[in-house]
Structure formats: structure tokens, C-alpha cells
Motif scaffolding. Structure first.
Motif, PDB file in Angstrom:
ATOM      1  N   VAL A 188      41.358  47.821  48.676  1.00  0.00           N
ATOM      2  CA  VAL A 188      40.394  46.896  48.070  1.00  0.00           C
ATOM      3  C   VAL A 188      39.864  47.473  46.767  1.00  0.00           C
ATOM      4  N   GLU A 189      39.564  48.768  46.758  1.00  0.00           N
ATOM      5  CA  GLU A 189      39.067  49.403  45.541  1.00  0.00           C
ATOM      6  C   GLU A 189      40.115  49.337  44.431  1.00  0.00           C
ATOM      7  N   SER A 190      41.372  49.533  44.782  1.00  0.00           N
ATOM      8  CA  SER A 190      42.461  49.448  43.812  1.00  0.00           C
ATOM      9  C   SER A 190      42.556  48.041  43.219  1.00  0.00           C
ATOM     10  N   VAL A 191      42.431  47.022  44.063  1.00  0.00           N
ATOM     11  CA  VAL A 191      42.487  45.635  43.588  1.00  0.00           C
ATOM     12  C   VAL A 191      41.302  45.335  42.672  1.00  0.00           C
ATOM     13  N   LEU A 192      40.102  45.771  43.050  1.00  0.00           N
ATOM     14  CA  LEU A 192      38.925  45.517  42.213  1.00  0.00           C
ATOM     15  C   LEU A 192      39.035  46.229  40.871  1.00  0.00           C
ATOM     16  N   THR A 193      39.555  47.439  40.871  1.00  0.00           N
ATOM     17  CA  THR A 193      39.742  48.184  39.624  1.00  0.00           C
ATOM     18  C   THR A 193      40.759  47.472  38.739  1.00  0.00           C
ATOM     19  N   SER A 194      41.852  47.024  39.333  1.00  0.00           N
ATOM     20  CA  SER A 194      42.865  46.288  38.580  1.00  0.00           C
ATOM     21  C   SER A 194      42.292  44.994  38.015  1.00  0.00           C
ATOM     22  N   PHE A 195      41.510  44.287  38.808  1.00  0.00           N
ATOM     23  CA  PHE A 195      40.867  43.055  38.348  1.00  0.00           C
ATOM     24  C   PHE A 195      39.982  43.334  37.137  1.00  0.00           C
ATOM     25  N   GLY A 196      39.175  44.380  37.216  1.00  0.00           N
ATOM     26  CA  GLY A 196      38.303  44.740  36.100  1.00  0.00           C
ATOM     27  C   GLY A 196      39.083  45.089  34.847  1.00  0.00           C
ATOM     28  N   ASN A 197      40.182  45.822  35.019  1.00  0.00           N
ATOM     29  CA  ASN A 197      41.012  46.191  33.871  1.00  0.00           C
ATOM     30  C   ASN A 197      41.655  44.967  33.218  1.00  0.00           C
ATOM     31  N   ILE A 198      42.176  44.066  34.035  1.00  0.00           N
ATOM     32  CA  ILE A 198      42.801  42.847  33.518  1.00  0.00           C
ATOM     33  C   ILE A 198      41.754  41.951  32.849  1.00  0.00           C
ATOM     34  N   LEU A 199      40.601  41.817  33.470  1.00  0.00           N
ATOM     35  CA  LEU A 199      39.518  41.014  32.902  1.00  0.00           C
ATOM     36  C   LEU A 199      39.125  41.547  31.527  1.00  0.00           C
ATOM     37  N   THR A 200      38.942  42.852  31.430  1.00  0.00           N
ATOM     38  CA  THR A 200      38.567  43.473  30.161  1.00  0.00           C
ATOM     39  C   THR A 200      39.638  43.257  29.101  1.00  0.00           C
ATOM     40  N   LYS A 201      40.901  43.455  29.473  1.00  0.00           N
ATOM     41  CA  LYS A 201      42.005  43.297  28.523  1.00  0.00           C
ATOM     42  C   LYS A 201      42.083  41.861  28.006  1.00  0.00           C
ATOM     43  N   GLU A 202      42.021  40.900  28.903  1.00  0.00           N
ATOM     44  CA  GLU A 202      42.134  39.502  28.506  1.00  0.00           C
ATOM     45  C   GLU A 202      40.949  39.050  27.657  1.00  0.00           C
ATOM     46  N   LEU A 203      39.730  39.435  28.041  1.00  0.00           N
ATOM     47  CA  LEU A 203      38.554  39.041  27.273  1.00  0.00           C
ATOM     48  C   LEU A 203      38.562  39.688  25.892  1.00  0.00           C
ATOM     49  N   SER A 204      39.036  40.930  25.800  1.00  0.00           N
ATOM     50  CA  SER A 204      39.046  41.616  24.503  1.00  0.00           C
ATOM     51  C   SER A 204      40.068  41.010  23.547  1.00  0.00           C
ATOM     52  N   THR A 205      41.057  40.297  24.075  1.00  0.00           N
ATOM     53  CA  THR A 205      42.021  39.614  23.204  1.00  0.00           C
ATOM     54  C   THR A 205      41.641  38.154  22.954  1.00  0.00           C
ATOM     55  N   GLY A 206      40.474  37.736  23.446  1.00  0.00           N
ATOM     56  CA  GLY A 206      39.979  36.394  23.171  1.00  0.00           C
ATOM     57  C   GLY A 206      40.326  35.351  24.216  1.00  0.00           C
ATOM     58  N   ASN A 207      40.922  35.761  25.318  1.00  0.00           N
ATOM     59  CA  ASN A 207      41.303  34.815  26.367  1.00  0.00           C
ATOM     60  C   ASN A 207      40.190  34.638  27.391  1.00  0.00           C
ATOM     61  N   SER A 208      40.024  33.416  27.877  1.00  0.00           N
ATOM     62  CA  SER A 208      39.088  33.134  28.968  1.00  0.00           C
ATOM     63  C   SER A 208      39.787  33.392  30.295  1.00  0.00           C
ATOM     64  N   ILE A 209      39.000  33.679  31.319  1.00  0.00           N
ATOM     65  CA  ILE A 209      39.528  33.903  32.662  1.00  0.00           C
ATOM     66  C   ILE A 209      38.847  32.922  33.610  1.00  0.00           C
ATOM     67  N   ASN A 210      39.625  32.038  34.200  1.00  0.00           N
ATOM     68  CA  ASN A 210      39.103  31.067  35.156  1.00  0.00           C
ATOM     69  C   ASN A 210      39.420  31.575  36.563  1.00  0.00           C
ATOM     70  N   ILE A 211      38.382  31.843  37.350  1.00  0.00           N
ATOM     71  CA  ILE A 211      38.546  32.366  38.701  1.00  0.00           C
ATOM     72  C   ILE A 211      38.401  31.212  39.700  1.00  0.00           C
ATOM     73  N   GLY A 212      39.244  30.248  39.571  1.00  0.00           N
ATOM     74  CA  GLY A 212      39.281  29.144  40.523  1.00  0.00           C
ATOM     75  C   GLY A 212      38.065  28.246  40.492  1.00  0.00           C
ATOM     76  N   ARG A 213      38.153  27.189  41.255  1.00  0.00           N
ATOM     77  CA  ARG A 213      37.068  26.207  41.326  1.00  0.00           C
ATOM     78  C   ARG A 213      35.883  26.690  42.145  1.00  0.00           C
ATOM     79  N   ASP A 214      36.075  27.767  42.898  1.00  0.00           N
ATOM     80  CA  ASP A 214      34.996  28.261  43.756  1.00  0.00           C
ATOM     81  C   ASP A 214      34.050  29.219  43.049  1.00  0.00           C
TER      82      ASP A 214
END
Length: 87
Positions: free
Chosen positions: A22-48
Motif C-alpha cells: 500500500v505504501e508503494s502504491v501511495l508513493t507511486s501515486f504521489g510521484n505520478i500526480l506531481t509529474k503530471e501536474l508539473s507538466t500542466g495536466n489535470s488528474i481526474n480521480i473518478g466520479r467519487d
């Protein structure tokens, strides 16, 4: 809720996942979120949950009318389902 509390909660809901998994997944999520936001992309985490969106604020430096600045940040817009669940 702290990161460790979140890890424990998720691991307790899914018996096949260890806290390390779980910690590995959360770390990966944070890294991907940071990378995408820093390049100007939005991240949609589903309708929930909602959407993370990069924003740039600009302004004029106080006392220096001919100079300006910009600052990057992130906005979170909760989904309608999340808003309903909180009210």
C-alpha cells in the motif's frame, strides 16, 4: 489522518495487500500526480473523488508597479458525490 493511518486502513480492507504494498502504491501515486501536474495536466480521480488541476497565479510585486511575478499551485475540485457525502 496521517499517511501511516491511511496505509493501515487500506491494508486492513484488503487482506491480500501488505502495508508495504500500500505504501508503494501511495508513493507511486504521489510521484505520478506531481509529474503530471508539473507538466500542466489535470488528474481526474473518478466520479467519487474529484480533480486535481494545476494553476498559475500572477500579480504585481508590492511597491514595484512595473514588476510582476507568477506562482504555480494546485487546486482540488471535489466531485458532486464527495460533496454529497460530506453534507
Amino acid at each position: 489522518m496521517t499517511k501511516q493511518e491511511l496505509i493501515t486502513a487500506i491494508a486492513s480492507l484488503h487482506s491480500t495487500l501488505t502495508k508495504s504494498d500500500v505504501e508503494s502504491v501511495l508513493t507511486s501515486f504521489g510521484n505520478i500526480l506531481t509529474k503530471e501536474l508539473s507538466t500542466g495536466n489535470s488528474i481526474n480521480i473518478g466520479r467519487d473523488i474529484g480533480t486535481f488541476k494545476p494553476v498559475t497565479y500572477t500579480g504585481i510585486l508590492p511597491g514595484q508597479p512595473n514588476s510582476s511575478y507568477s506562482s504555480n499551485s494546485v487546486k482540488f475540485k471535489p466531485s458532486a458525490a464527495l460533496k454529497r457525502a460530506l453534507n
